[in-house]
Write an enzyme that holds these catalytic residues in place. Structure first.
Site, short mmCIF file in Angstrom:
data_model
loop_
_atom_site.label_atom_id
_atom_site.label_comp_id
_atom_site.label_asym_id
_atom_site.label_seq_id
_atom_site.Cartn_x
_atom_site.Cartn_y
_atom_site.Cartn_z
N ASP A 165 0.78 -1.24 0.00
CA ASP A 165 0.00 0.00 0.00
C ASP A 165 0.81 1.30 0.00
O ASP A 165 1.20 1.79 -1.03
CB ASP A 165 -0.99 -0.01 1.17
N GLU A 181 -3.94 -7.07 13.13
CA GLU A 181 -3.46 -6.89 11.77
C GLU A 181 -1.98 -6.49 11.75
O GLU A 181 -1.20 -6.92 10.91
CB GLU A 181 -4.29 -5.81 11.07
#
Ligand SMILES: *[C@@H]1O[C@H](CO)[C@@H](O)[C@H](O)[C@H]1NC(C)=O
Ligand SMILES: *[C@@H]1O[C@H](CO)[C@@H](O)[C@H](O)[C@H]1NC(C)=O
Ligand SMILES: *[C@@H]1O[C@H](CO)[C@@H](O)[C@H](O)[C@H]1NC(C)=O
Length: 855
Positions: free
Chosen positions: A593, A825
């Protein structure tokens, strides 16, 4: 997106390369159909040959799903499962128009927040913990849901081959509701003061829906309604070809404390849903029914006891007092052939004491199998985690990976490029099924391509056939060009959780081919004889043989479409070359990302991680080809590609900075950038502040001076020769605390890189800019362990780094799991605390492999 919350959600979504569940319904089917018509019209006008464009045409090759091993009896065994990944708990069939069941609960006495129904797993519900403690992926699972004062244990037991059962067999779910530790402590304190324990009521709802909707045949409450659970209630019975005919669903009180359960008051709902778009709204349907019931019952949130004929959705609600200690327990039993000869004994075996005994058996079998498969080594003298905590966290990690597997059917939406005679358009892909692991039940309850490669590294060691099945479903998604869409949003339930702007998939965009890691491991295991000589070996070999043409097409697609500006270089596509709203334009396709790349995206850039993925993929293809019995010339072609792409001189020529010894991306770059607020006047004269990037010095072509996960790829993919000084240098860089090393694992970006912990836009906080991620840490452990055992001058340094990294990483994961109730996460590179979505039991579950030192 205009409201703060929504735009924040959008920002979070876009920076993940994973779209985030927004909770609102995106009704795109209409728009998609209109777009398809427009494209069809354009094709006709253009006078082109008929047939769908290659982007939305399946690759012409035999399907993985049709392999013999996925026929009977496997298909029947796997028919039912906890495949509704996005719910706290639900069962469905692995069929296109499934039978669906699900659990809902709420506090009937909470007048401050009435009707906070728990159904879809949502972080906003703030459960103190939930997740599978055990799950074998086939026949058994135990989940614990702790919500405020409630603790609900859900135990799932399948009996797919019970004598006399129909297709897919029978199953049972035991629900045991008790006071949570917090509420139990309050009750005990009251008792100590000689007071009665505070009363605590719970409403549990269970529903079943026939996904054929209007085509369904289904009778709600076939034996009538009873006010109390008493000896049991028949909730529904019907007929469905997916389960081989007749079925019934029955609810019974269960030991222990059957009296508490028997006294539970029952209310009912039966109605007909007519559109697939309603399926994601079951919670709203139930909520509305409870409001109707509230009006007619003068102040109680109860189902209205209305049962329509015909119904295809039936729900029962049990409201009861939680015992002061112990649990109120219920058994739900789904039976095929409920009128058949052995139906009585089968019901007895799957409820009451019979079920208790079966659960004990399955539970012990899970433990023995887990310990046999993953002997947890607390072998490091300096491991923080005590072995019991590490084992508990590891068993939960594996169980959640397996227990969060989903089955989805539907169409992706695909962006078609403009062609002569046809404008660009968004069209539905072909309809396809996907059986897959999912990264997170609350945030990402659907399939993600590059996550899946990591998921399968773990799953293939637990159950090689389940792993082949999931990977086979992914390979069946290859289109005629060799492309796989990276995010799979299939079916109305998955679609409902993704904001519209993130649904569309781009056929020129890649995502790391991480599936080559488990595929290469599978080829190696087969060649080593790990599967024994029997059926399992044959199945693996047949699977690889059928996968081969698909993998060749996939590889060729990467090699063709992601080729870089000079021979043997590669470039991630999909970066925005024109934006001035981002500090460093994202590279969602890389999976990383917002990890910093060249500041000014252009065709001239080349990416070191993608080159290393391609080298690793080439090497994997050579091994897979050999195991799959591919023509020797093909396997040799991949072996020579691997040698050429992974050669140290090649890596150095394209990506090495001699002064620092770092591997770097190449591109048009400047470090002199900043996001700055500017005041702009919109139409109508209102002023607003917009953050835009200012560039103080123009970019120049150069190696990009940011150090982090991307720089480590030559090491991570084990491309560096064991004796090379470059390997020694990478280990030095890796263990430097000024850069990536923390006591809890490797951070994603060096502390002294200019973009470390920088926001990418006003709304996008840093994501891969410093936080610790488990997938890359696992690759680092794997590489270090490899180099520790490769004779050479750096083996000792690699071994030392390996031991310390493993101890820090697994110790922190186990401690955070124990403390917070979740796997996360990502983890904070300061204190090690969990960050972002949770539970996140996709690649974070690689904890289990690190704990067992399985690489
Ligand atoms: C690039 O970003 C700008 C906003 O800064 C946007 O208007 C444009 O559509 C984006 N381009 C692509 C190809 O996404
Ligand atoms: C990858 O593409 C290059 C450039 O077209 C080609 O030379 C090479 O043979 C391809 N690699 C494989 C393994 O097909
Ligand atoms: C970061 O710190 C290291 C020393 O530990 C130094 O060699 C390197 O040049 C620094 N990088 C930057 C971008 O300042």
């Amino acid at each position: 997106m205009t409201t703060g919350k929504a735009s924040n959600a959008a920002a979070r979504s876009s920076r993940r390369g994973r779209s985030q569940g927004g909770g609102q319904l995106a009704t795109l089917a209409g728009a998609a159909a209109a777009a398809l018509l427009a494209v069809a019209a354009a094709w006709l006008l253009g006078g082109r040959a008929r047939g769908p464009p290659p982007e939305i045409t399946p690759l012409a090759a035999p399907r993985m799903k049709d392999l013999q091993e996925f026929g009977e009896p496997y298909r029947s065994e796997m028919l039912w499962g906890s495949y509704r990944s996005g719910l706290y708990f639900g069962m469905r069939t692995r069929t296109e128009f499934p039978l669906l069941t699900g659990l809902i609960w709420f506090d009937p006495d909470d007048m401050a927040n009435p009707l906070s129904l728990r159904h879809e797993a949502q972080q906003g519900d703030r459960l103190s913990r939930y997740g599978w403690l055990k799950h074998d992926g086939r026949r058994y699972g135990v989940q614990e849901l702790v919500d405020g004062d409630y603790s609900i244990a859900v135990t799932m037991v399948k009996a797919p081959d019970a004598a006399g059962a129909g297709y897919g067999g029978d199953w049972a779910v035991r629900l045991a509701a008790s006071r949570s530790p917090r509420a139990a402590a309050a009750a005990a304190a009251a008792a100590a003061r000689g007071e009665p324990p505070p009363q605590r009521r719970l409403s549990l709802l269970w529903y079943v829906l026939d996904g054929r909707l209007s085509d369904a045949q289904f009778e709600a409450l076939p034996e009538g309604r009873s006010k109390k659970l008493g000896k049991g209630i028949a909730l529904a019975s019907g007929d469905h070809s997916d389960v081989g005919g007749a079925w019934s669903l029955r609810l019974l009180p269960a030991p222990p404390a059957a009296p508490a359960a028997s006294a539970a008051r029952a209310r009912y709902l039966g109605l007909e849903l007519t559109e697939e778009g309603h399926v994601p709204m079951i919670r709203d349907v139930v909520r509305n029914a409870l409001i109707v019931g509230y009006r007619s019952s003068k102040g109680h949130f109860v189902l209205p006891n209305e049962v329509a004929t015909p119904s295809n959705l039936a729900a029962v609600q049990l409201t009861f007092e939680l015992p002061a200690d112990g649990a109120a327990s219920f058994d739900l039993v789904f039976q095929t052939q409920p009128e058949g000869a052995a139906a009585g004994p089968r019901l007895a075996a799957l409820s009451g004491d019979g079920l208790t005994a079966l659960i004990a058996q399955r539970d012990a079998a899970f433990d023995a199998r887990f310990d046999g498969t993953f002997p947890i080594a607390a072998s490091n003298a300096d491991a923080d985690a005590d072995a019991a905590a590490l084992r508990a966290a590891s068993a939960a990690a594996l169980s959640n990976l397996v227990g969060s597997m989903g089955y989805f059917v539907g169409e992706s939406l695909v962006q078609l490029p403009a062609r002569r005679g046809a404008p660009a358009a968004v069209v539905p892909n072909w309809r396809e099924a996907l059986y897959t692991c999912t990264p997170s039940r609350s945030f990402f309850p659907r399939g993600f391509l590059w996550d899946e490669g990591f998921h399968q590294l773990l799953l293939q060691r637990w159950d090689p056939q389940l792993s082949r099945d999931a990977m086979g479903h992914w390979l069946d998604l290859l289109n005629a060009q060799g492309w796989i869409p990276r995010e799979q949003i299939l079916g109305s339930e998955a679609r409902a959780r993704v904001p519209a702007e993130f649904v569309v998939q781009h056929p020129s965009h890649a995502n790391p081919p991480s599936l080559v890691l488990p595929l290469a491991a599978m080829a190696d295991a087969l060649e080593r004889g790990d599967y024994g000589g029997g059926a399992e070996s044959e199945a693996a070999r047949a699977w690889l043989g059928r996968a081969w043409p698909r993998l060749e097409a996939w590889y060729a697609w990467f090699n063709r479409t992601q080729a870089g500006p000079i021979p043997g270089s590669y470039r991630w596509h999909g970066r925005n070359e024109t934006t001035d709203l981002e500090l460093n334009p994202k590279t969602l396709t890389s999976g990383l990302d917002d990890y910093p790349r060249a500041s000014h995206p252009s065709d001239s850039e080349r990416h070191v991680d993608l080159l290393c993925w391609m080298a690793a993929a080439s090497k994997a293809m050579a091994r897979i080809g050999a195991a799959a019995g591919a023509p020797a010339a093909r396997a040799r072609a991949f072996a020579s590609a691997a040698a050429a792409l992974g050669a140290l001189p090649h890596l150095k020529a394209l990506h090495h900075d001699a002064a620092s010894g770092e591997f770097r991306d190449w591109g048009s770059h400047t470090e002199a950038v900043a996001l700055e607020p500017t005041t702009e006047t919109a139409e109508g004269g209102t002023e607003r502040t917009v953050f835009r990037r200012s560039v103080r010095e123009p970019p120049t072509p150069q190696l990009v001076p940011q150090f982090g996960y991307v720089s480590l790829f030559p090491l991570l993919m084990q491309l560096l020769p064991p004796a090379s000084p470059e390997l020694g240098r990478q280990i030095e860089l890796l263990v430097s605390e000024d850069r990536l090393w923390t006591p809890h694992g490797l951070r994603s970006l060096a502390r002294n890189s200019s973009i470390y912990k920088q926001r990418n836009t006003e709304h996008d906080p840093p994501y891969w800019r410093g936080q610790i991620w488990v997938n890359v840490n696992y690759l680092a452990l794997r590489a270090l362990s490899h180099y520790a055992s490769a004779p050479g001058p750096h083996a000792a340094a690699a071994g030392d780094a390996y031991r310390r990294l493993r101890a820090g990483l697994v110790g922190n994961l186990a401690a955070q799991y124990r403390g917070s109730g979740y796997l996360w996460e990502q983890y904070d590179d300061g204190g090690g605390g969990g960050l972002s979505s949770h539970p996140f039991t996709g690649w974070t579950a690689l904890l289990t492999l690190a704990a067992a030192e399985a690489y």
